[in-house]
Design a protein around this motif. Structure first.
Motif, PDB file in Angstrom:
ATOM      1  N   GLY A 170     -21.361   9.106  -2.603  1.00 55.94           N
ATOM      2  CA  GLY A 170     -22.240   8.153  -3.273  1.00 55.94           C
ATOM      3  C   GLY A 170     -22.138   8.135  -4.779  1.00 55.94           C
ATOM      4  O   GLY A 170     -22.616   7.190  -5.421  1.00 55.94           O
ATOM      5  N   ASP A 171     -21.532   9.162  -5.379  1.00 56.39           N
ATOM      6  CA  ASP A 171     -21.409   9.161  -6.834  1.00 56.39           C
ATOM      7  C   ASP A 171     -20.452   8.079  -7.298  1.00 56.39           C
ATOM      8  O   ASP A 171     -19.521   7.693  -6.583  1.00 56.39           O
ATOM      9  CB  ASP A 171     -20.904  10.524  -7.330  1.00 56.39           C
ATOM     10  N   ARG A 172     -20.691   7.614  -8.524  1.00 53.54           N
ATOM     11  CA  ARG A 172     -19.856   6.554  -9.101  1.00 53.54           C
ATOM     12  C   ARG A 172     -18.388   6.955  -9.098  1.00 53.54           C
ATOM     13  O   ARG A 172     -18.054   8.082  -9.426  1.00 53.54           O
ATOM     14  CB  ARG A 172     -20.332   6.257 -10.530  1.00 53.54           C
ATOM     15  N   TRP A 173     -17.522   6.037  -8.692  1.00 52.28           N
ATOM     16  CA  TRP A 173     -16.074   6.148  -8.617  1.00 52.28           C
ATOM     17  C   TRP A 173     -15.583   6.779  -7.314  1.00 52.28           C
ATOM     18  O   TRP A 173     -14.411   6.607  -6.975  1.00 52.28           O
ATOM     19  CB  TRP A 173     -15.474   6.931  -9.813  1.00 52.28           C
ATOM     20  N   ASN A 174     -16.435   7.492  -6.576  1.00 50.03           N
ATOM     21  CA  ASN A 174     -15.915   8.193  -5.401  1.00 50.03           C
ATOM     22  C   ASN A 174     -15.297   7.250  -4.375  1.00 50.03           C
ATOM     23  O   ASN A 174     -14.191   7.487  -3.888  1.00 50.03           O
ATOM     24  CB  ASN A 174     -17.023   9.017  -4.751  1.00 50.03           C
ATOM     25  N   LEU A 175     -16.007   6.192  -4.012  1.00 53.56           N
ATOM     26  CA  LEU A 175     -15.462   5.276  -3.007  1.00 53.56           C
ATOM     27  C   LEU A 175     -14.277   4.492  -3.545  1.00 53.56           C
ATOM     28  O   LEU A 175     -13.398   4.084  -2.774  1.00 53.56           O
ATOM     29  CB  LEU A 175     -16.544   4.324  -2.497  1.00 53.56           C
ATOM     30  N   LEU A 176     -14.230   4.277  -4.855  1.00 51.71           N
ATOM     31  CA  LEU A 176     -13.060   3.592  -5.413  1.00 51.71           C
ATOM     32  C   LEU A 176     -11.836   4.508  -5.397  1.00 51.71           C
ATOM     33  O   LEU A 176     -10.701   4.030  -5.237  1.00 51.71           O
ATOM     34  CB  LEU A 176     -13.359   3.097  -6.832  1.00 51.71           C
ATOM     35  N   ILE A 177     -12.043   5.798  -5.561  1.00 52.45           N
ATOM     36  CA  ILE A 177     -10.935   6.738  -5.389  1.00 52.45           C
ATOM     37  C   ILE A 177     -10.436   6.681  -3.948  1.00 52.45           C
ATOM     38  O   ILE A 177      -9.225   6.632  -3.687  1.00 52.45           O
ATOM     39  CB  ILE A 177     -11.387   8.168  -5.754  1.00 52.45           C
ATOM     40  N   VAL A 178     -11.377   6.643  -3.000  1.00 53.24           N
ATOM     41  CA  VAL A 178     -10.986   6.534  -1.596  1.00 53.24           C
ATOM     42  C   VAL A 178     -10.237   5.231  -1.357  1.00 53.24           C
ATOM     43  O   VAL A 178      -9.233   5.198  -0.639  1.00 53.24           O
ATOM     44  CB  VAL A 178     -12.229   6.629  -0.681  1.00 53.24           C
ATOM     45  N   ARG A 179     -10.713   4.124  -1.976  1.00 50.10           N
ATOM     46  CA  ARG A 179     -10.005   2.844  -1.842  1.00 50.10           C
ATOM     47  C   ARG A 179      -8.542   2.993  -2.248  1.00 50.10           C
ATOM     48  O   ARG A 179      -7.636   2.515  -1.543  1.00 50.10           O
ATOM     49  CB  ARG A 179     -10.668   1.786  -2.730  1.00 50.10           C
ATOM     50  N   GLN A 180      -8.300   3.642  -3.361  1.00 46.04           N
ATOM     51  CA  GLN A 180      -6.921   3.803  -3.823  1.00 46.04           C
ATOM     52  C   GLN A 180      -6.100   4.618  -2.829  1.00 46.04           C
ATOM     53  O   GLN A 180      -4.942   4.295  -2.557  1.00 46.04           O
ATOM     54  CB  GLN A 180      -6.901   4.497  -5.191  1.00 46.04           C
ATOM     55  N   LEU A 181      -6.703   5.640  -2.257  1.00 48.52           N
ATOM     56  CA  LEU A 181      -5.957   6.519  -1.354  1.00 48.52           C
ATOM     57  C   LEU A 181      -5.810   5.924   0.036  1.00 48.52           C
ATOM     58  O   LEU A 181      -4.958   6.369   0.807  1.00 48.52           O
ATOM     59  CB  LEU A 181      -6.630   7.894  -1.303  1.00 48.52           C
ATOM     60  N   LEU A 182      -6.610   4.922   0.371  1.00 50.49           N
ATOM     61  CA  LEU A 182      -6.381   4.199   1.620  1.00 50.49           C
ATOM     62  C   LEU A 182      -5.038   3.469   1.589  1.00 50.49           C
ATOM     63  O   LEU A 182      -4.466   3.162   2.638  1.00 50.49           O
ATOM     64  CB  LEU A 182      -7.512   3.197   1.876  1.00 50.49           C
ATOM     65  N   MET A 183      -4.531   3.193   0.399  1.00 49.45           N
ATOM     66  CA  MET A 183      -3.227   2.545   0.266  1.00 49.45           C
ATOM     67  C   MET A 183      -2.081   3.542   0.332  1.00 49.45           C
ATOM     68  O   MET A 183      -0.917   3.158   0.374  1.00 49.45           O
ATOM     69  CB  MET A 183      -3.180   1.767  -1.058  1.00 49.45           C
ATOM     70  N   GLY A 184      -2.414   4.838   0.310  1.00 52.15           N
ATOM     71  CA  GLY A 184      -1.398   5.868   0.391  1.00 52.15           C
ATOM     72  C   GLY A 184      -1.644   6.965  -0.624  1.00 52.15           C
ATOM     73  O   GLY A 184      -2.428   6.785  -1.569  1.00 52.15           O
ATOM     74  N   PRO A 185      -0.999   8.116  -0.463  1.00 50.39           N
ATOM     75  CA  PRO A 185      -1.153   9.198  -1.430  1.00 50.39           C
ATOM     76  C   PRO A 185      -0.791   8.739  -2.840  1.00 50.39           C
ATOM     77  O   PRO A 185       0.059   7.865  -3.026  1.00 50.39           O
ATOM     78  CB  PRO A 185      -0.178  10.274  -0.924  1.00 50.39           C
ATOM     79  N   ALA A 186      -1.448   9.342  -3.831  1.00 46.61           N
ATOM     80  CA  ALA A 186      -1.222   8.931  -5.216  1.00 46.61           C
ATOM     81  C   ALA A 186      -1.341  10.135  -6.136  1.00 46.61           C
ATOM     82  O   ALA A 186      -2.159  11.033  -5.902  1.00 46.61           O
ATOM     83  CB  ALA A 186      -2.225   7.860  -5.628  1.00 46.61           C
ATOM     84  N   ARG A 187      -0.531  10.132  -7.166  1.00 46.77           N
ATOM     85  CA  ARG A 187      -0.633  11.162  -8.192  1.00 46.77           C
ATOM     86  C   ARG A 187      -1.800  10.847  -9.121  1.00 46.77           C
ATOM     87  O   ARG A 187      -2.328   9.743  -9.131  1.00 46.77           O
ATOM     88  CB  ARG A 187       0.674  11.248  -8.980  1.00 46.77           C
ATOM     89  N   TYR A 188      -2.148  11.842  -9.919  1.00 48.91           N
ATOM     90  CA  TYR A 188      -3.282  11.677 -10.837  1.00 48.91           C
ATOM     91  C   TYR A 188      -3.076  10.461 -11.738  1.00 48.91           C
ATOM     92  O   TYR A 188      -3.984   9.637 -11.906  1.00 48.91           O
ATOM     93  CB  TYR A 188      -3.457  12.945 -11.675  1.00 48.91           C
ATOM     94  N   GLY A 189      -1.888  10.327 -12.323  1.00 51.01           N
ATOM     95  CA  GLY A 189      -1.636   9.209 -13.221  1.00 51.01           C
ATOM     96  C   GLY A 189      -1.712   7.871 -12.522  1.00 51.01           C
ATOM     97  O   GLY A 189      -2.160   6.880 -13.096  1.00 51.01           O
ATOM     98  N   GLU A 190      -1.272   7.825 -11.263  1.00 45.08           N
ATOM     99  CA  GLU A 190      -1.351   6.588 -10.488  1.00 45.08           C
ATOM    100  C   GLU A 190      -2.801   6.228 -10.191  1.00 45.08           C
ATOM    101  O   GLU A 190      -3.174   5.046 -10.196  1.00 45.08           O
ATOM    102  CB  GLU A 190      -0.559   6.744  -9.193  1.00 45.08           C
ATOM    103  N   LEU A 191      -3.618   7.245  -9.936  1.00 42.86           N
ATOM    104  CA  LEU A 191      -5.042   6.982  -9.723  1.00 42.86           C
ATOM    105  C   LEU A 191      -5.693   6.447 -10.993  1.00 42.86           C
ATOM    106  O   LEU A 191      -6.494   5.509 -10.955  1.00 42.86           O
ATOM    107  CB  LEU A 191      -5.749   8.254  -9.255  1.00 42.86           C
ATOM    108  N   ARG A 192      -5.360   7.027 -12.113  1.00 40.96           N
ATOM    109  CA  ARG A 192      -5.913   6.535 -13.393  1.00 40.96           C
ATOM    110  C   ARG A 192      -5.518   5.079 -13.624  1.00 40.96           C
ATOM    111  O   ARG A 192      -6.321   4.258 -14.060  1.00 40.96           O
ATOM    112  CB  ARG A 192      -5.404   7.390 -14.563  1.00 40.96           C
ATOM    113  N   GLU A 193      -4.265   4.750 -13.321  1.00 42.82           N
ATOM    114  CA  GLU A 193      -3.784   3.380 -13.506  1.00 42.82           C
ATOM    115  C   GLU A 193      -4.523   2.416 -12.584  1.00 42.82           C
ATOM    116  O   GLU A 193      -4.812   1.281 -12.959  1.00 42.82           O
ATOM    117  CB  GLU A 193      -2.281   3.330 -13.238  1.00 42.82           C
ATOM    118  N   GLY A 194      -4.820   2.857 -11.379  1.00 40.30           N
ATOM    119  CA  GLY A 194      -5.472   1.991 -10.410  1.00 40.30           C
ATOM    120  C   GLY A 194      -6.978   1.942 -10.527  1.00 40.30           C
ATOM    121  O   GLY A 194      -7.634   1.199  -9.789  1.00 40.30           O
ATOM    122  N   LEU A 195      -7.538   2.734 -11.451  1.00 39.20           N
ATOM    123  CA  LEU A 195      -8.991   2.788 -11.642  1.00 39.20           C
ATOM    124  C   LEU A 195      -9.320   2.501 -13.103  1.00 39.20           C
ATOM    125  O   LEU A 195      -9.779   3.379 -13.840  1.00 39.20           O
ATOM    126  CB  LEU A 195      -9.532   4.162 -11.232  1.00 39.20           C
TER     127      LEU A 195
END
Length: 217
Positions: free
Chosen positions: A19-44
């Motif tokens: 429920g914390d801010r950004w948590n579900l958006l992190i999950v959204r990114q990982l639903l598309m596949g594994p991602a490195r830290y930098g890729e997560l930053r780019e996608g968020l």
């Protein structure tokens, strides 16, 4: 987790974790596949580096995500655990629920074409294309996702090199409105571009729910 609602309720305990801010958006990114830290930053866009680090640590502690080696470089990537991947269903439900909020357009919000890889499967869920052999591309802001008809439904993914029957190019809110069924091609005929077989595009947009199912919207 650092905070909780202190309630013995399934919803409360789920929100304790995601429920914390950004948590579900992190999950959204990982639903598309594994991602490195930098890729997560780019996608968020908009997330602070220290906050992203904290959220990743919390989700890993809660066993929603895990670290794994990425390719031959042995770099660390983040991926959903089997339990974490079960968030796909509630996220899809929230995407469908958000339709009235989305059809007004992005306004000043940022948009990334890759987010369609989560939104479109949610909006097309349970629908079977008319033409079971059609494959089309959807282009938004220069990025393309591929729709492929199958006997069981509509597969949404990145282009895999196969020949496309047609390509639909449009703004994000029009694509989402079409996929949700709140817009028709006739409504937006002058606002979209179709290269190729228009009937292939209609095969997806006019897809009916599977037998004994109703439309998600």
């Amino acid at each position: 987790m650092s905070r909780d609602y202190g309630q013995y309720c399934g919803l409360a305990r789920a929100l304790d974790v995601v429920g914390d801010r950004w948590n579900l958006l992190i999950v959204r990114q990982l639903l598309m596949g594994p991602a490195r830290y930098g890729e997560l930053r780019e996608g968020l866009p908009g997330v602070a580096t220290n906050l992203l680090t904290d959220r990743l640590r919390d989700l890993e502690t809660a066993h929603v995500i895990e670290r794994q080696l990425s390719g031959d470089s042995n770099a660390i990537a983040y991926a959903l655990t089997e339990w974490g991947a079960q968030l796909r269903e509630p996220i899809h439900a929230l995407v469908r629920w958000s339709t009235p909020l989305m059809i007004r357009g992005p306004e000043s919000d940022e948009f990334r074409p890759e987010w369609l890889l989560v939104a479109l499967p949610a909006l097309f869920e349970g629908r079977v294309p008319i033409n079971e052999s059609a494959t089309v591309g959807i282009v938004v802001d220069g990025g393309m996702v591929q729709l492929r008809a199958t006997k069981s439904g509509i597969d949404v993914g990145k282009p895999d090199g196969r020949e496309l029957d047609a390509v639909l190019s449009a703004n994000a809110h029009l694509v989402l409105g079409l996929a949700a069924g709140v817009l028709s091609l006739a409504d937006v005929a002058t606002l979209v571009r179709i290269d190729g077989d228009e009937s292939a595009v209609r095969s997806f947009l006019d897809a009916a729910p599977r037998q004994n199912e109703t439309s998600p919207l």
